[in-house]
Scaffold this motif. Structure first.
Motif, PDB file in Angstrom:
ATOM      1  N   ARG A  39       0.792  -1.230   0.000  1.00  0.00           N
ATOM      2  CA  ARG A  39       0.000   0.000   0.000  1.00  0.00           C
ATOM      3  C   ARG A  39       0.826   1.283   0.000  1.00  0.00           C
ATOM      4  O   ARG A  39       0.369   2.300  -0.507  1.00  0.00           O
ATOM      5  CB  ARG A  39      -0.976   0.004   1.170  1.00  0.00           C
ATOM      6  CG  ARG A  39      -0.331   0.235   2.506  1.00  0.00           C
ATOM      7  CD  ARG A  39      -1.366   0.358   3.606  1.00  0.00           C
ATOM      8  NE  ARG A  39      -0.683   0.407   4.878  1.00  0.00           N
ATOM      9  CZ  ARG A  39      -0.705  -0.561   5.773  1.00  0.00           C
ATOM     10  NH1 ARG A  39      -1.402  -1.636   5.549  1.00  0.00           N
ATOM     11  NH2 ARG A  39      -0.041  -0.435   6.893  1.00  0.00           N
ATOM     12  N   ASN A  40       2.015   1.293   0.544  1.00  0.00           N
ATOM     13  CA  ASN A  40       2.816   2.513   0.601  1.00  0.00           C
ATOM     14  C   ASN A  40       3.875   2.591  -0.490  1.00  0.00           C
ATOM     15  O   ASN A  40       4.751   3.442  -0.439  1.00  0.00           O
ATOM     16  CB  ASN A  40       3.477   2.655   1.978  1.00  0.00           C
ATOM     17  CG  ASN A  40       2.444   2.878   3.061  1.00  0.00           C
ATOM     18  OD1 ASN A  40       1.423   3.519   2.827  1.00  0.00           O
ATOM     19  ND2 ASN A  40       2.700   2.343   4.244  1.00  0.00           N
ATOM     20  N   GLN A  41       3.798   1.702  -1.450  1.00  0.00           N
ATOM     21  CA  GLN A  41       4.766   1.704  -2.543  1.00  0.00           C
ATOM     22  C   GLN A  41       4.120   2.287  -3.791  1.00  0.00           C
ATOM     23  O   GLN A  41       2.913   2.219  -3.976  1.00  0.00           O
ATOM     24  CB  GLN A  41       5.249   0.286  -2.828  1.00  0.00           C
ATOM     25  CG  GLN A  41       6.002  -0.331  -1.676  1.00  0.00           C
ATOM     26  CD  GLN A  41       6.474  -1.724  -2.008  1.00  0.00           C
ATOM     27  OE1 GLN A  41       6.614  -2.079  -3.166  1.00  0.00           O
ATOM     28  NE2 GLN A  41       6.705  -2.518  -0.981  1.00  0.00           N
ATOM     29  N   ARG A  42       4.938   2.827  -4.659  1.00  0.00           N
ATOM     30  CA  ARG A  42       4.451   3.399  -5.909  1.00  0.00           C
ATOM     31  C   ARG A  42       5.096   2.632  -7.054  1.00  0.00           C
ATOM     32  O   ARG A  42       6.313   2.438  -7.077  1.00  0.00           O
ATOM     33  CB  ARG A  42       4.827   4.869  -5.988  1.00  0.00           C
ATOM     34  CG  ARG A  42       4.113   5.592  -7.080  1.00  0.00           C
ATOM     35  CD  ARG A  42       4.343   7.050  -6.960  1.00  0.00           C
ATOM     36  NE  ARG A  42       3.407   7.567  -5.950  1.00  0.00           N
ATOM     37  CZ  ARG A  42       3.225   8.849  -5.735  1.00  0.00           C
ATOM     38  NH1 ARG A  42       3.927   9.737  -6.388  1.00  0.00           N
ATOM     39  NH2 ARG A  42       2.354   9.247  -4.834  1.00  0.00           N
ATOM     40  N   PHE A  43       4.274   2.200  -7.991  1.00  0.00           N
ATOM     41  CA  PHE A  43       4.752   1.421  -9.133  1.00  0.00           C
ATOM     42  C   PHE A  43       4.494   2.202 -10.409  1.00  0.00           C
ATOM     43  O   PHE A  43       3.461   2.842 -10.561  1.00  0.00           O
ATOM     44  CB  PHE A  43       4.046   0.061  -9.192  1.00  0.00           C
ATOM     45  CG  PHE A  43       4.268  -0.765  -7.957  1.00  0.00           C
ATOM     46  CD1 PHE A  43       5.432  -1.476  -7.797  1.00  0.00           C
ATOM     47  CD2 PHE A  43       3.323  -0.805  -6.948  1.00  0.00           C
ATOM     48  CE1 PHE A  43       5.656  -2.227  -6.658  1.00  0.00           C
ATOM     49  CE2 PHE A  43       3.533  -1.546  -5.810  1.00  0.00           C
ATOM     50  CZ  PHE A  43       4.707  -2.261  -5.666  1.00  0.00           C
ATOM     51  N   PHE A  44       5.428   2.132 -11.341  1.00  0.00           N
ATOM     52  CA  PHE A  44       5.328   2.887 -12.574  1.00  0.00           C
ATOM     53  C   PHE A  44       5.070   2.019 -13.790  1.00  0.00           C
ATOM     54  O   PHE A  44       4.947   2.521 -14.901  1.00  0.00           O
ATOM     55  CB  PHE A  44       6.591   3.723 -12.774  1.00  0.00           C
ATOM     56  CG  PHE A  44       6.768   4.736 -11.677  1.00  0.00           C
ATOM     57  CD1 PHE A  44       6.003   5.887 -11.667  1.00  0.00           C
ATOM     58  CD2 PHE A  44       7.657   4.506 -10.635  1.00  0.00           C
ATOM     59  CE1 PHE A  44       6.138   6.819 -10.651  1.00  0.00           C
ATOM     60  CE2 PHE A  44       7.793   5.433  -9.613  1.00  0.00           C
ATOM     61  CZ  PHE A  44       7.036   6.590  -9.620  1.00  0.00           C
ATOM     62  N   SER A  45       4.975   0.717 -13.583  1.00  0.00           N
ATOM     63  CA  SER A  45       4.614  -0.181 -14.681  1.00  0.00           C
ATOM     64  C   SER A  45       3.925  -1.410 -14.092  1.00  0.00           C
ATOM     65  O   SER A  45       4.096  -1.748 -12.916  1.00  0.00           O
ATOM     66  CB  SER A  45       5.844  -0.604 -15.482  1.00  0.00           C
ATOM     67  OG  SER A  45       6.647  -1.469 -14.709  1.00  0.00           O
ATOM     68  N   ARG A  46       3.166  -2.041 -14.925  1.00  0.00           N
ATOM     69  CA  ARG A  46       2.477  -3.258 -14.488  1.00  0.00           C
ATOM     70  C   ARG A  46       3.468  -4.384 -14.230  1.00  0.00           C
ATOM     71  O   ARG A  46       3.279  -5.191 -13.316  1.00  0.00           O
ATOM     72  CB  ARG A  46       1.459  -3.680 -15.546  1.00  0.00           C
ATOM     73  CG  ARG A  46       0.574  -4.806 -15.056  1.00  0.00           C
ATOM     74  CD  ARG A  46      -0.461  -5.213 -16.056  1.00  0.00           C
ATOM     75  NE  ARG A  46      -1.315  -4.097 -16.374  1.00  0.00           N
ATOM     76  CZ  ARG A  46      -1.970  -3.978 -17.519  1.00  0.00           C
ATOM     77  NH1 ARG A  46      -1.839  -4.905 -18.454  1.00  0.00           N
ATOM     78  NH2 ARG A  46      -2.745  -2.949 -17.741  1.00  0.00           N
ATOM     79  N   ALA A  47       4.531  -4.430 -15.011  1.00  0.00           N
ATOM     80  CA  ALA A  47       5.554  -5.463 -14.816  1.00  0.00           C
ATOM     81  C   ALA A  47       6.213  -5.320 -13.449  1.00  0.00           C
ATOM     82  O   ALA A  47       6.501  -6.315 -12.774  1.00  0.00           O
ATOM     83  CB  ALA A  47       6.589  -5.380 -15.930  1.00  0.00           C
ATOM     84  N   GLU A  48       6.464  -4.090 -13.043  1.00  0.00           N
ATOM     85  CA  GLU A  48       7.065  -3.836 -11.729  1.00  0.00           C
ATOM     86  C   GLU A  48       6.124  -4.276 -10.607  1.00  0.00           C
ATOM     87  O   GLU A  48       6.543  -4.897  -9.625  1.00  0.00           O
ATOM     88  CB  GLU A  48       7.367  -2.346 -11.614  1.00  0.00           C
ATOM     89  CG  GLU A  48       8.148  -1.937 -10.410  1.00  0.00           C
ATOM     90  CD  GLU A  48       8.400  -0.437 -10.396  1.00  0.00           C
ATOM     91  OE1 GLU A  48       8.817   0.045  -9.331  1.00  0.00           O
ATOM     92  OE2 GLU A  48       8.193   0.245 -11.415  1.00  0.00           O
ATOM     93  N   LEU A  49       4.836  -3.986 -10.758  1.00  0.00           N
ATOM     94  CA  LEU A  49       3.840  -4.414  -9.776  1.00  0.00           C
ATOM     95  C   LEU A  49       3.737  -5.929  -9.726  1.00  0.00           C
ATOM     96  O   LEU A  49       3.711  -6.528  -8.645  1.00  0.00           O
ATOM     97  CB  LEU A  49       2.479  -3.802 -10.101  1.00  0.00           C
ATOM     98  CG  LEU A  49       1.298  -4.268  -9.252  1.00  0.00           C
ATOM     99  CD1 LEU A  49       1.504  -3.881  -7.798  1.00  0.00           C
ATOM    100  CD2 LEU A  49       0.007  -3.694  -9.786  1.00  0.00           C
ATOM    101  N   ASN A  50       3.700  -6.569 -10.895  1.00  0.00           N
ATOM    102  CA  ASN A  50       3.607  -8.030 -10.934  1.00  0.00           C
ATOM    103  C   ASN A  50       4.828  -8.688 -10.302  1.00  0.00           C
ATOM    104  O   ASN A  50       4.708  -9.726  -9.637  1.00  0.00           O
ATOM    105  CB  ASN A  50       3.426  -8.514 -12.373  1.00  0.00           C
ATOM    106  CG  ASN A  50       2.037  -8.244 -12.890  1.00  0.00           C
ATOM    107  OD1 ASN A  50       1.094  -8.092 -12.120  1.00  0.00           O
ATOM    108  ND2 ASN A  50       1.905  -8.177 -14.199  1.00  0.00           N
ATOM    109  N   ALA A  51       6.002  -8.112 -10.481  1.00  0.00           N
ATOM    110  CA  ALA A  51       7.216  -8.655  -9.862  1.00  0.00           C
ATOM    111  C   ALA A  51       7.136  -8.547  -8.344  1.00  0.00           C
ATOM    112  O   ALA A  51       7.522  -9.480  -7.627  1.00  0.00           O
ATOM    113  CB  ALA A  51       8.447  -7.932 -10.393  1.00  0.00           C
ATOM    114  N   ALA A  52       6.619  -7.428  -7.839  1.00  0.00           N
ATOM    115  CA  ALA A  52       6.474  -7.262  -6.389  1.00  0.00           C
ATOM    116  C   ALA A  52       5.445  -8.240  -5.833  1.00  0.00           C
ATOM    117  O   ALA A  52       5.644  -8.830  -4.764  1.00  0.00           O
ATOM    118  CB  ALA A  52       6.073  -5.830  -6.070  1.00  0.00           C
TER     119      ALA A  52
END
Length: 91
Positions: A39-52
Motif C-alpha cells: 500500500r505505501n509503494q508506488r509502481f510505474f509499470s504493471r511489470a514492476e507491480l507483478n514482480a512485487a
C-alpha cells in the motif's frame, strides 16, 4: 486434460458446498496481506507491480502453516510436483 493426467472429473457439489466459505476467506486473507504490504509503494509499470506481487506470493507460500507444520511450497514439492507429467506438445 483429464485423460492425459489419468484422472476423473467430478462435478462440483451443486447444492451446498461446505468448504466454499473457507476457501473464500483464505483468498481474502492472502489478498489483504499482499495489498497491505504494497500500500505505501508506488509502481510505474504493471511489470514492476507483478514482480512485487510474485515475491510476496512466494513469501506467503514459504510461511509455515499452523496445522501442518510445513509450508505450502514444501507440501507442493513433496506431494504434488512428483506426480505432475508434462503437457503434450499438441493441443
Amino acid at each position: 486434460m483429464a485423460s492425459h493426467y489419468g484422472t476423473a472429473i467430478l462435478a462440483a457439489r451443486p447444492r451446498r458446498p461446505k468448504d466454499k466459505a473457507k476457501v473464500e476467506v483464505a483468498v481474502q486473507i492472502a489478498q489483504r496481506w499482499i495489498q497491505a504490504r504494497l500500500r505505501n509503494q508506488r509502481f510505474f509499470s504493471r511489470a514492476e507491480l507483478n514482480a512485487a506481487i510474485k515475491t510476496l506470493v512466494d513469501e506467503l507460500n514459504a510461511r509455515q502453516m499452523r496445522g501442518f507444520g510445513s509450508s505450502r511450497a514444501e507440501l507442493f514439492a513433496e506431494l504434488d510436483k512428483p506426480k505432475l507429467t508434462p503437457l503434450p506438445d499438441q493441443p
